[in-house]
Design a protein around this motif. Structure first.
Motif, PDB file in Angstrom:
ATOM      1  N   PRO A   1     -97.125 116.449  26.403  1.00  0.00           N
ATOM      2  CA  PRO A   1     -96.997 115.760  27.697  1.00  0.00           C
ATOM      3  C   PRO A   1     -97.022 114.233  27.596  1.00  0.00           C
ATOM      4  CG  PRO A   1     -98.623 117.538  27.817  1.00  0.00           C
ATOM      5  CD  PRO A   1     -98.305 117.341  26.369  1.00  0.00           C
ATOM      6  N   HIS A   2     -97.840 113.683  26.690  1.00  0.00           N
ATOM      7  CA  HIS A   2     -98.032 112.233  26.672  1.00  0.00           C
ATOM      8  C   HIS A   2     -97.878 111.699  25.247  1.00  0.00           C
ATOM      9  CE1 HIS A   2     -99.440 112.498  30.802  1.00  0.00           C
ATOM     10  NE2 HIS A   2    -100.230 113.496  30.416  1.00  0.00           N
ATOM     11  N   ILE A   3     -96.823 110.927  25.037  1.00  0.00           N
ATOM     12  CA  ILE A   3     -96.510 110.366  23.728  1.00  0.00           C
ATOM     13  C   ILE A   3     -96.679 108.858  23.823  1.00  0.00           C
ATOM     14  CG2 ILE A   3     -94.731 110.104  21.956  1.00  0.00           C
ATOM     15  CD1 ILE A   3     -93.479 112.725  23.186  1.00  0.00           C
ATOM     16  N   LEU A   4     -97.700 108.326  23.168  1.00  0.00           N
ATOM     17  CA  LEU A   4     -98.033 106.908  23.283  1.00  0.00           C
ATOM     18  C   LEU A   4     -97.666 106.182  21.994  1.00  0.00           C
ATOM     19  CD1 LEU A   4    -101.572 107.065  24.964  1.00  0.00           C
ATOM     20  CD2 LEU A   4     -99.317 107.448  25.967  1.00  0.00           C
ATOM     21  N   GLN A   5     -96.585 105.438  22.013  1.00  0.00           N
ATOM     22  CA  GLN A   5     -96.233 104.649  20.851  1.00  0.00           C
ATOM     23  C   GLN A   5     -97.000 103.334  20.893  1.00  0.00           C
ATOM     24  OE1 GLN A   5     -91.991 104.435  21.869  1.00  0.00           O
ATOM     25  NE2 GLN A   5     -92.182 102.208  21.826  1.00  0.00           N
ATOM     26  N   GLY A   6     -97.388 102.838  19.723  1.00  0.00           N
ATOM     27  CA  GLY A   6     -98.211 101.637  19.659  1.00  0.00           C
ATOM     28  C   GLY A   6     -97.434 100.347  19.575  1.00  0.00           C
ATOM     29  N   TRP A   7     -96.148 100.361  19.838  1.00  0.00           N
ATOM     30  CA  TRP A   7     -95.305  99.183  19.765  1.00  0.00           C
ATOM     31  C   TRP A   7     -94.250  99.262  20.858  1.00  0.00           C
ATOM     32  CZ3 TRP A   7     -94.842 103.629  17.129  1.00  0.00           C
ATOM     33  CH2 TRP A   7     -93.590 104.241  17.062  1.00  0.00           C
ATOM     34  N   GLY A   8     -93.708  98.110  21.199  1.00  0.00           N
ATOM     35  CA  GLY A   8     -92.623  98.051  22.167  1.00  0.00           C
ATOM     36  C   GLY A   8     -91.452  97.307  21.557  1.00  0.00           C
ATOM     37  N   ALA A   9     -90.724  96.560  22.374  1.00  0.00           N
ATOM     38  CA  ALA A   9     -89.658  95.711  21.854  1.00  0.00           C
ATOM     39  C   ALA A   9     -90.263  94.694  20.887  1.00  0.00           C
ATOM     40  CB  ALA A   9     -88.947  95.008  23.004  1.00  0.00           C
ATOM     41  N   PHE A  10     -89.492  94.280  19.891  1.00  0.00           N
ATOM     42  CA  PHE A  10     -90.015  93.428  18.820  1.00  0.00           C
ATOM     43  C   PHE A  10     -90.764  92.233  19.396  1.00  0.00           C
ATOM     44  CE2 PHE A  10     -90.082  90.262  15.536  1.00  0.00           C
ATOM     45  CZ  PHE A  10     -90.272  90.983  14.374  1.00  0.00           C
ATOM     46  N   GLY A  11     -92.040  92.128  19.012  1.00  0.00           N
ATOM     47  CA  GLY A  11     -92.856  90.992  19.403  1.00  0.00           C
ATOM     48  C   GLY A  11     -93.465  91.083  20.791  1.00  0.00           C
TER      49      GLY A  11
ATOM     50  N   HIS B   1     -96.051 102.302  13.939  1.00  0.00           N
ATOM     51  CA  HIS B   1     -94.808 102.359  13.161  1.00  0.00           C
ATOM     52  C   HIS B   1     -94.831 101.507  11.899  1.00  0.00           C
ATOM     53  CE1 HIS B   1     -92.337  98.672  14.782  1.00  0.00           C
ATOM     54  NE2 HIS B   1     -93.590  98.368  14.634  1.00  0.00           N
ATOM     55  N   ALA B   2     -96.008 101.127  11.414  1.00  0.00           N
ATOM     56  CA  ALA B   2     -96.060 100.371  10.166  1.00  0.00           C
ATOM     57  C   ALA B   2     -95.433 101.159   9.024  1.00  0.00           C
ATOM     58  CB  ALA B   2     -97.508 100.009   9.831  1.00  0.00           C
ATOM     59  N   HIS B   3     -95.659 102.476   9.011  1.00  0.00           N
ATOM     60  CA  HIS B   3     -95.064 103.348   8.002  1.00  0.00           C
ATOM     61  C   HIS B   3     -94.732 104.684   8.662  1.00  0.00           C
ATOM     62  CE1 HIS B   3     -95.782 100.737   4.582  1.00  0.00           C
ATOM     63  NE2 HIS B   3     -96.977 100.504   5.043  1.00  0.00           N
ATOM     64  N   SER B   4     -93.793 105.406   8.069  1.00  0.00           N
ATOM     65  CA  SER B   4     -93.336 106.655   8.677  1.00  0.00           C
ATOM     66  C   SER B   4     -94.395 107.747   8.673  1.00  0.00           C
ATOM     67  CB  SER B   4     -92.087 107.159   7.943  1.00  0.00           C
ATOM     68  OG  SER B   4     -92.372 107.379   6.568  1.00  0.00           O
ATOM     69  N   THR B   5     -95.468 107.574   7.909  1.00  0.00           N
ATOM     70  CA  THR B   5     -96.551 108.556   7.919  1.00  0.00           C
ATOM     71  C   THR B   5     -97.452 108.403   9.137  1.00  0.00           C
ATOM     72  OG1 THR B   5     -97.759 107.035   6.471  1.00  0.00           O
ATOM     73  CG2 THR B   5     -96.634 108.895   5.424  1.00  0.00           C
ATOM     74  N   HIS B   6     -97.151 107.448  10.009  1.00  0.00           N
ATOM     75  CA  HIS B   6     -97.971 107.190  11.192  1.00  0.00           C
ATOM     76  C   HIS B   6     -97.206 107.418  12.499  1.00  0.00           C
ATOM     77  CE1 HIS B   6    -101.266 105.111   8.899  1.00  0.00           C
ATOM     78  NE2 HIS B   6    -100.275 105.035   8.026  1.00  0.00           N
ATOM     79  N   TRP B   7     -95.970 107.915  12.405  1.00  0.00           N
ATOM     80  CA  TRP B   7     -95.194 108.145  13.623  1.00  0.00           C
ATOM     81  C   TRP B   7     -94.050 109.112  13.308  1.00  0.00           C
ATOM     82  CZ3 TRP B   7     -90.028 106.337  14.883  1.00  0.00           C
ATOM     83  CH2 TRP B   7     -89.379 105.689  13.808  1.00  0.00           C
ATOM     84  N   THR B   8     -93.389 109.566  14.340  1.00  0.00           N
ATOM     85  CA  THR B   8     -92.199 110.387  14.169  1.00  0.00           C
ATOM     86  C   THR B   8     -91.198 110.026  15.262  1.00  0.00           C
ATOM     87  OG1 THR B   8     -91.297 112.627  14.170  1.00  0.00           O
ATOM     88  CG2 THR B   8     -93.258 112.273  15.512  1.00  0.00           C
ATOM     89  N   ALA B   9     -89.943 110.045  14.900  1.00  0.00           N
ATOM     90  CA  ALA B   9     -88.890 109.803  15.884  1.00  0.00           C
ATOM     91  C   ALA B   9     -88.570 111.058  16.691  1.00  0.00           C
ATOM     92  CB  ALA B   9     -87.629 109.313  15.173  1.00  0.00           C
ATOM     93  N   SER B  10     -89.120 112.199  16.278  1.00  0.00           N
ATOM     94  CA  SER B  10     -88.816 113.469  16.943  1.00  0.00           C
ATOM     95  C   SER B  10     -90.089 114.229  17.277  1.00  0.00           C
ATOM     96  CB  SER B  10     -87.910 114.325  16.049  1.00  0.00           C
ATOM     97  OG  SER B  10     -86.734 113.638  15.702  1.00  0.00           O
ATOM     98  N   PRO B  11     -90.924 113.699  18.158  1.00  0.00           N
ATOM     99  CA  PRO B  11     -92.127 114.441  18.531  1.00  0.00           C
ATOM    100  C   PRO B  11     -91.761 115.698  19.319  1.00  0.00           C
ATOM    101  CG  PRO B  11     -91.843 112.514  19.932  1.00  0.00           C
ATOM    102  CD  PRO B  11     -90.793 112.426  18.874  1.00  0.00           C
ATOM    103  N   ASP B  12     -92.629 116.677  19.253  1.00  0.00           N
ATOM    104  CA  ASP B  12     -92.411 117.934  19.975  1.00  0.00           C
ATOM    105  C   ASP B  12     -92.216 117.625  21.463  1.00  0.00           C
ATOM    106  OD1 ASP B  12     -92.686 120.411  21.292  1.00  0.00           O
ATOM    107  OD2 ASP B  12     -93.992 121.181  19.713  1.00  0.00           O
ATOM    108  N   PRO B  13     -91.109 118.037  22.064  1.00  0.00           N
ATOM    109  CA  PRO B  13     -90.868 117.739  23.481  1.00  0.00           C
ATOM    110  C   PRO B  13     -91.870 118.391  24.423  1.00  0.00           C
ATOM    111  CG  PRO B  13     -89.217 119.266  22.630  1.00  0.00           C
ATOM    112  CD  PRO B  13     -89.988 118.776  21.451  1.00  0.00           C
ATOM    113  N   ALA B  14     -92.667 119.330  23.917  1.00  0.00           N
ATOM    114  CA  ALA B  14     -93.672 119.969  24.770  1.00  0.00           C
ATOM    115  C   ALA B  14     -94.926 119.100  24.931  1.00  0.00           C
ATOM    116  CB  ALA B  14     -94.061 121.325  24.189  1.00  0.00           C
TER     117      ALA B  14
END
Length: 275
Positions: free
Chosen positions: A114-124, A99-112
């Motif tokens: 199966p596995h969506i791995l975000q590289g960050w969690g709660a701040f810090g 999530h450093a920049h919006s070109t590296h993630w999306t808030a609306s990934p395709d619900p189809a």
């Protein structure tokens, strides 16, 4: 309905495939020291939709920091997924995001997906992934990122590692600093590394070179290079000790037994996926 990312992370952390599926993946040497035998060559590929031979994976450079990694059994993982990969009906099995920049993630990934791995969690606090799908294991190493006003967010991004067909493939993401000793150890030995070479938005040129020198990967795939001048500077900085292989297209096949004897920068030309 699209599951909240926190729920997805919980599902991933608790997912356990049957033993038969786990046995399908060739063991990697990420945390071991191994050298490729001299004189071997890596494979070439015509298109991402072609069949993949045994013991090989296909890597396709899509755009910016997004690559697709495909297995011979049909699994497809896409790195730094921003929501669009081209005019294709392909639904990847795994997407990773930073999530450093919006070109590296999306808030609306395709619900189809199966596995969506975000590289960050709660701040810090970061996040931890260990997703085993049999043919492919995906894990991450958290790294710090710069935030607004010169501040830093600890564990705000991730380096993702894909262990498949005995290979260790690392995607450095939007890395802002050289990994520390603990992070290098957690990464292990990467056969293939995808490294941002923009020269400033992520790491400076000297730091980028230091990182690829220490990783000692056999294949280095430049990404996140925007204009060609940044790419050419990186190539100039390493060409005295790394082989340079410029490709006309976006695809390549890689297998453990056919890794190049000498560390090689492979320049792929990004191309959106198309059926």
């Amino acid at each position: 309905m699209l599951r909240p990312l926190a729920t997805v992370a919980f599902v991933i952390a608790t997912f356990a495939p049957p033993l038969a599926a786990q046995d399908a993946r060739r063991p990697s040497h990420c945390i071991a020291i191994a050298d490729a035998a001299p004189g071997l060559r890596y494979l070439h590929k015509a298109a991402w939709s072609d069949p993949i031979p045994d013991h090989a994976v296909c890597i396709h450079y899509i755009a910016h920091a997004s690559f697709m990694i495909q297995t011979r059994g049909g699994l497809a993982a896409i790195t730094d997924y921003s929501g669009f990969v081209g005019q294709t009906g392909l639904i990847p099995d795994i997407v990773t995001m930073n999530h450093a920049h919006s070109t590296h993630w999306t808030a609306s990934p395709d619900p189809a997906i199966p596995h969506i791995l975000q590289g960050w969690g709660a701040f810090g606090q970061g996040i931890e992934h260990h997703l085993d799908l049999g043919e492919m294991l995906v894990r991450n190493v958290s790294t710090d990122i710069r935030s607004q006003y010169g501040r830093a967010e600890e564990r705000g991004n991730s380096i993702f590692v894909f262990e498949v067909e005995g290979l260790c493939i690392g995607h450095l993401g939007h890395l802002h600093h050289e990994p520390n000793d603990r992070q290098y150890a957690a990464l292990g030995r990467l056969d293939v590394v995808m490294v941002p070479v923009d020269g400033g938005y992520t790491m400076g040129p000297d730091t980028t070179v230091k990182v690829v020198d220490r990783l000692k990967s056999r294949i280095i795939l430049p990404m996140h290079w925007f204009a060609g001048s940044a790419l050419e500077r990186f190539i100039a900085d390493v060409s005295d000790r790394f082989a340079i292989d410029r490709r006309a297209g976006p695809d390549m096949l890689v297998s453990l037994r056919d890794l190049p004897a000498r560390p090689t920068v492979v320049v792929l030309r990004p191309e959106w996926l198309s059926d």
